[in-house]
Write an enzyme that holds these catalytic residues in place. Structure first.
Site, mmCIF file in Angstrom:
data_model
loop_
_atom_site.group_PDB
_atom_site.id
_atom_site.type_symbol
_atom_site.label_atom_id
_atom_site.label_comp_id
_atom_site.label_asym_id
_atom_site.label_seq_id
_atom_site.Cartn_x
_atom_site.Cartn_y
_atom_site.Cartn_z
ATOM 1 N N HIS A 99 0.847 -1.198 0.000
ATOM 2 C CA HIS A 99 0.000 0.000 0.000
ATOM 3 C C HIS A 99 0.873 1.235 0.000
ATOM 4 C CE1 HIS A 99 0.669 -1.171 4.201
ATOM 5 N NE2 HIS A 99 0.640 0.122 4.494
ATOM 6 N N HIS A 101 0.780 5.228 1.008
ATOM 7 C CA HIS A 101 0.093 6.291 1.738
ATOM 8 C C HIS A 101 0.212 7.580 0.923
ATOM 9 C CE1 HIS A 101 0.254 4.249 5.845
ATOM 10 N NE2 HIS A 101 1.191 3.572 5.196
HETATM 11 P P1 5GP Z 1 1.644 0.674 7.405
HETATM 12 O O1 5GP Z 1 2.158 1.102 8.745
HETATM 13 O O2 5GP Z 1 1.514 -0.841 7.298
HETATM 14 O O3 5GP Z 1 2.370 1.288 6.272
HETATM 15 O O4 5GP Z 1 0.188 1.269 7.316
HETATM 16 C C1 5GP Z 1 -0.983 0.557 7.524
HETATM 17 C C2 5GP Z 1 -2.080 1.568 7.601
HETATM 18 O O5 5GP Z 1 -3.307 0.900 7.441
HETATM 19 C C3 5GP Z 1 -2.139 2.321 8.920
HETATM 20 O O6 5GP Z 1 -2.000 3.706 8.681
HETATM 21 C C4 5GP Z 1 -3.500 1.958 9.488
HETATM 22 O O7 5GP Z 1 -4.125 3.066 10.098
HETATM 23 C C5 5GP Z 1 -4.247 1.520 8.262
HETATM 24 N N1 5GP Z 1 -5.277 0.537 8.514
HETATM 25 C C6 5GP Z 1 -5.187 -0.587 9.240
HETATM 26 N N2 5GP Z 1 -6.363 -1.263 9.217
HETATM 27 C C7 5GP Z 1 -7.198 -0.555 8.440
HETATM 28 C C8 5GP Z 1 -8.551 -0.741 8.035
HETATM 29 O O8 5GP Z 1 -9.232 -1.703 8.385
HETATM 30 N N3 5GP Z 1 -9.079 0.228 7.221
HETATM 31 C C9 5GP Z 1 -8.357 1.311 6.815
HETATM 32 N N4 5GP Z 1 -8.980 2.204 6.046
HETATM 33 N N5 5GP Z 1 -7.087 1.521 7.189
HETATM 34 C C10 5GP Z 1 -6.513 0.601 7.996
#
Ligand code: 5GP
Ligand code: ZN
Length: 133
Positions: A99, A101
């Site tokens: 993903h 951001h």
């Molecule tokens: P990472 O730290 O893995 O780059 O980011 C994962 C992101 O996914 C986090 O910012 C977290 O808030 C988001 N996230 C986790 N679970 C969900 C979810 O069920 N729905 C949405 N919209 N975001 C999520």
């Protein structure tokens, strides 16, 4: 992947605050935004991180990141944005589905990459306002 939350979101099995969707890509608001309009862009096909994503999928997702970021810039509006993509727990990756951001930035706003638990009603209203094709 059966136990992947973003695969479930991509399949519509878990709801999301959808901003953009096509046959290969989905973009939706992060539920713990760093800033208003913080959006995640994912490929619908599962890969865990940058290094196990094929070049074609990566190209497709990056084109969508660009498209969604351009839309957010005018629709929010915001003054700029950061693109963040974490790989591995050591880098802060918590969801093992690729993903990107898109973190909107506002003039004079401090650099604050800290999650703020989102208000669900506000996120729903913002997604309704931002959704595009
Ligand atoms: P990472 O730290 O893995 O780059 O980011 C994962 C992101 O996914 C986090 O910012 C977290 O808030 C988001 N996230 C986790 N679970 C969900 C979810 O069920 N729905 C949405 N919209 N975001 C999520
Ligand atoms: Zn997945």
């Amino acid at each position: 992947m059966n136990d992947c939350i973003f695969c479930k979101i991509a399949a519509g099995e878990i709801p999301s605050f959808k901003v953009y969707e096509d046959d290969k890509v989905l973009a939706y608001l992060d539920i713990n935004p760093f800033s208003p309009g913080h959006t995640l862009v994912i490929p619908k096909v599962h890969s865990s991180c940058l290094l196990d994503t094929g070049a074609d999928t990566l190209a497709t997702v990056m084109a969508a990141v660009r498209k969604v970021a351009a839309h957010l810039k005018t629709a929010l509006p915001c003054d700029g944005f950061n693109i963040l993509q974490n790989n591995g727990e050591a880098a802060g990756q918590t969801v093992k589905h690729l993903h990107f951001h898109i973190i909107p930035r506002y003039q004079g706003g401090a650099l604050d990459f800290v999650p703020h638990p989102g208000d669900m009603a506000e996120l729903a209203a913002l997604a309704d306002r931002l959704r595009f094709q």
